[in-house]
Structures are given as structure tokens and as C-alpha cells.
Design an enzyme around this catalytic site. Structure first.
Site, PDB file in Angstrom:
ATOM      1  N   SER A  54      -5.707   4.091   4.156  1.00 14.01           N
ATOM      2  CA  SER A  54      -5.241   3.139   3.150  1.00 14.01           C
ATOM      3  C   SER A  54      -6.430   2.617   2.351  1.00 14.01           C
ATOM      4  O   SER A  54      -6.650   1.409   2.220  1.00 14.01           O
ATOM      5  CB  SER A  54      -4.476   1.973   3.781  1.00 14.01           C
ATOM      6  OG  SER A  54      -3.717   1.289   2.804  1.00 14.01           O
ATOM      7  N   SER A  72       0.790  -1.237   0.000  1.00 13.10           N
ATOM      8  CA  SER A  72       0.000   0.000   0.000  1.00 13.10           C
ATOM      9  C   SER A  72       0.817   1.279   0.000  1.00 13.10           C
ATOM     10  O   SER A  72       0.254   2.361  -0.170  1.00 13.10           O
ATOM     11  CB  SER A  72      -0.950   0.005   1.206  1.00 13.10           C
ATOM     12  OG  SER A  72      -2.091  -0.788   0.927  1.00 13.10           O
ATOM     13  N   LYS A 118       0.397   3.858  -2.780  1.00 15.57           N
ATOM     14  CA  LYS A 118      -0.621   4.913  -2.792  1.00 15.57           C
ATOM     15  C   LYS A 118       0.003   6.303  -2.769  1.00 15.57           C
ATOM     16  O   LYS A 118      -0.624   7.276  -3.209  1.00 15.57           O
ATOM     17  CB  LYS A 118      -1.574   4.735  -1.610  1.00 15.57           C
ATOM     18  CG  LYS A 118      -2.479   3.506  -1.708  1.00 15.57           C
ATOM     19  CD  LYS A 118      -3.438   3.444  -0.537  1.00 15.57           C
ATOM     20  CE  LYS A 118      -4.437   2.299  -0.662  1.00 15.57           C
ATOM     21  NZ  LYS A 118      -3.830   0.980  -0.399  1.00 15.57           N
TER      22      LYS A 118
END
Length: 459
Positions: free
Chosen positions: A295, A125, A128
Site C-alpha cells: 500500500s 487505499s 490504488k
């Protein structure tokens, strides 16, 4: 040393107080809680009673935090001192078989520490951060995503998906209010209802298949396709969020005196029509902050596709990959070895290096890139918010209130990237990525120790 630690802590508390993530009202509570936790120069909790929270006057203004390298850069750590602190921690077996790391001075962009810094790794993640940078640079922080309703004939209405996964049930009700008024004003009391999904192309399912971490990627959905009242985190999703949204919209119109004839049906792209109503998302800056704090995979995939749309590319996984790569290249980021098969980081085919992540965050801190600032303000605060709310709370990994970072976790993959103000008042960006770990908890603790070592650095 105590004076230096106090300077670093004051600057970090200011970041928590005025630059922090999207939740309304959270800054005051975090500032008070952070100030009540004394810290030694190495980041560990200090012994003795807690100190009272500082008054508002004691906090520096936001520009000092967000442009710290330009206005009050503090003392630059030496590469030798950083290596002495970080290298032993990066060798922790809990981090698995591949461990890479990088630390960059936010003021100069200079690489201060690197271990496999240029080696591409699975970012999970933390990708991102790249998705956010690409979207903000392509669209700007004020961009909003629109969901529109068109009259395409005397008795035909189309709900057009614009790619806003954050459209809420409340916003859909307001959209129905406005639509019903507009139809009534036109003398229409009965209409068919179609829904247009032509904005996106390609597969709606992520390559990992159906998953509680992500709804089918469609330009029309309500509350991210969640089937409960949650607004973040893993949860069961609708199998067809677009059809569910259109069905709900038809019922809302009926409750407002507009008869919807037949069942809502998917229609081809509405080439023309009269706009009856529109619902606009929060600004892109707020979407980025929410995505990073929680997230949020649904927002991440939407922003990757919005980047593709801005580049006149197909709004698909493949088009988004091409658009994000190009947008980061225009920002001056070397993209060799980088791979963006999705916007969320759920794919193990994604690749980023620690150095690429740290340089992206340094760009976000640069006074020359104000459009990227929501990346910094959206990073979770250690020990307080988002995915860091339950981390950095004690022992040698206590960096509570001092660190802002995005985490990444897949089975056997753990990563963290963010910003930290050292005990000497220097703003640094960092990234540590690990693969092959057998315990996510142990790996996360090891990563937290690395970031905390930076927070306590008076070197």
C-alpha cells in the site's frame, strides 16, 4: 463438499505459489505454510494435525490460476446463496453507518451479489487498484521511469527528475559512477550541478499536508524521501527530497574526482543537453505489485502522474485525476460517480463504488487484458504478505492463503477488495466498503468475515 473444498484450496495455493506479490523468494515459504494449514469448507482451520506441504508437481501451472475462469471455471455460486451468506454479515454494526458490497464472477463479469453496489463511497487505499489499472493500460507493464543526467554546457550538469520514487541510494551511487566516467571522458573535472523538477506541476504537498504516509510529491527523490532505513510503512519524510537527492549526488561526484562548484541549485527545464547517464526504475509491473502489496502511497502518486504524462496532461493532482478517469473509461469501466483526487486514497474526497472495484479486478483477470495482470499478482495474500500479513488468521475470519485483497483504512473508513477462489473452484472478485465505523479493528474483522464467507462458499 470435502472434494470441492480441496479443489478450491489447491487452486488458491497455486495462486500463492506462482502468481503472488513482488517479494523475491516469498512464494515458496507461503506455499509451504498455506499447505500446512488445513481448512474446512467454510474457511475455518480444520482440527487435527497439519498436513505436509504438497510437492511442486501437485501445483497447477500459473495459467490455470490467472485465467481460471476461461480454463476451469468451477461451479458458479447462486445469487440467493451468496445473499444468504453475506447479507447478515454486512449488517454487522461494527461496519458503521454506510456499508456497501459487490461480488462479481470473474469469468462472465456478472454481478452475483450487490448491496448498494453502485453507491460511491470513500475507497481509501483500495483506490490504488484503479491507479494501477490506469497506469498499466496507459503505459504497459514494461515501462520504466528514468532519472537522467545531462551535460548542458562545458562545465554545467543537470540531474533531471523523471518521477521515480523508488530510486535508491545504491542506484544514485551507480548513477554517480556512470556520470563521473562520462564527465572524465569529456575532459571535465569540475562542473556546476543543477536539478530539474519541471516534469511535475502544481502543489508538491498532498491536500492533507505533511504526513508520515507520503513524501512531498516531486519527480526527484531517493528512497521515497525516507529519513531512516525503512522501505515501506509510515515514517518521517524529508521536507525537500529533491534538494536532498541533488546534494547527495554532488557529494558522490566529489568522491569520484569531479568537483561540484557551488551548491546544487534548482534549474529551469533542461531544453537540451547531452545525456551522460541514466538510472531506470524496475518495470511498471513490479512497481504496481510493490504498491499494492505494501500500500505504497509514494508509488501510487507517481503512477497517477505517469498516467497524466502519457496522456499529455499536467503531471499534477488535477491532471492525474483527469488522466486516470479517462484511462479507466477507455478500459470500458463506467466511471459515473468516481472521483480520483489523488492516486493513493489518502483523500476523503475520493469516491468509488463496490461494483466499480469488482469490475476492475474482473478486467485484470480477463485473458483479453494481460497488461492488467500485475494487479492480481500484487494483491496481498491473506495471512502471508503485505497489508494482509496479520489478518485472516483464525476464527470465523480465517481465509488464510485463500484470499488476495487490497485493504483501505482511514479514520472511520474501512474497505477491502480482491479475489477469492471459492470451495467450488470459482474465481470471484469482491469489494466491501464501510464508513462511520468507530473501531478500525472491529470493522476490519467484520470485513474479513465477509471475504472468508466467500472463500468457504460451496454454494
Amino acid at each position: 463438499m470435502a472434494g470441492s473444498a480441496a479443489v478450491g484450496l489447491t487452486v488458491s495455493f497455486a495462486a500463492v505459489a506462482v502468481a503472488g506479490p513482488w517479494e523475491s523468494g516469498q512464494r515458496t515459504a507461503e506455499r509451504a505454510a498455506a499447505a500446512s494449514r488445513g481448512h474446512q469448507a467454510d474457511g475455518r482451520p480444520a482440527a487435527g494435525p497439519r498436513t505436509p506441504a504438497p510437492t511442486e508437481a501437485a501445483a497447477p501451472p500459473a495459467p490455470r490460476v490467472l485465467t481460471a475462469p476461461a480454463t476451469d471455471p468451477g461451479t458458479l455460486p447462486t445469487p440467493q446463496a451468496l445473499a444468504a451468506r453475506l447479507a447478515p454479515l454486512l449488517r454487522d454494526p461494527a461496519l458503521g453507518t454506510l456499508r456497501t458490497g459487490a461480488v462479481v464472477d470473474a469469468s462472465t463479469g456478472k454481478l452475483l451479489y450487490g448491496s448498494g453496489a453502485g453507491t460511491p463511497s470513500v475507497p481509501a487505499s483500495t483506490i490504488k487498484v484503479a491507479t494501477a489499472a490506469a497506469a498499466l493500460s496507459a503505459l504497459g507493464p514494461d515501462h520504466r521511469i528514468s532519472t537522467t543526467v545531462l551535460a548542458t554546457g562545458p562545465h554545467s550538469t543537470v540531474l533531471v527528475g523523471g518521477g521515480d520514487p523508488t530510486l535508491t541510494a545504491a542506484a544514485l551511487r551507480t548513477l554517480a559512477d556512470d556520470t563521473a566516467r562520462a564527465l572524465t571522458a569529456r575532459g571535465t573535472t569540475a562542473t556546476s550541478l543543477g536539478y530539474d523538477l519541471a516534469l511535475y506541476s502544481g502543489p508538491v504537498l498532498h491536500p492533507i499536508g505533511r504526513n508520515v504516509n507520503l513524501a512531498p510529491v516531486t519527480p526527484l527523490m531517493t528512497d521515497e524521501g525516507r529519513v531512516d532505513k525503512s522501505d515501506h510503512g509510515p515514517v518521517k519524510r524529508s521536507l525537500d527530497p529533491a534538494a536532498d537527492t541533488a546534494t547527495a549526488f554532488a557529494k558522490l561526484l566529489g568522491a569520484r574526482g569531479i568537483t561540484v562548484t557551488g551548491a546544487p541549485a534548482r534549474t529551469p527545464a533542461a531544453a537540451s543537453g547531452t545525456q551522460l547517464a541514466v538510472a531506470r526504475s524496475a518495470p511498471l509491473s513490479a512497481l504496481v505489485e510493490r504498491m499494492l502489496t505494501n500500500s505504497d502511497n509514494d508509488i501510487a502518486e507517481a503512477l497517477a502522474r505517469q498516467t497524466a504524462i502519457a496522456a499529455h496532461l499536467p503531471a499534477s493532482f488535477a491532471g492525474a485525476q483527469q488522466a486516470v478517469t479517462a484511462a479507466l473509461g477507455r478500459l470500458g469501466l463506467p466511471t459515473a460517480g468516481a472521483k480520483f483526487t489523488d492516486g493513493s486514497g489518502l483523500s476523503r474526497a475520493d469516491a468509488l463504488s463496490a461494483q466499480q472495484l469488482t469490475r476492475l479486478l474482473a478486467l485484470a483477470a480477463s485473458p483479453q487484458q494481460p497488461r492488467l495482470r500485475p494487479i492480481l499478482t500484487g494483491l496481498p495474500v491473506a495471512g502471508f504478505s503485505g497489508t494482509l500479513s496479520d489478518r485472516f488468521r483464525g476464527g470465523p475470519a480465517s481465509g488464510s492463503g485463500l484470499i488476495r485483497a487490497k485493504t483501505g483504512t482511514l479514520t472511520g473508513v474501512n474497505a477491502i477488495t480482491g479475489t477469492v477462489v471459492t470451495a467450488d473452484g470459482r474465481l470471484l472478485t469482491f469489494a466491501f466498503l464501510a464508513q462511520g465505523s468507530t473501531s478500525a479493528t472491529a470493522a476490519q474483522t467484520a470485513l474479513d468475515r465477509l471475504a472468508s464467507a466467500l472463500a468457504g462458499c460451496g454454494c
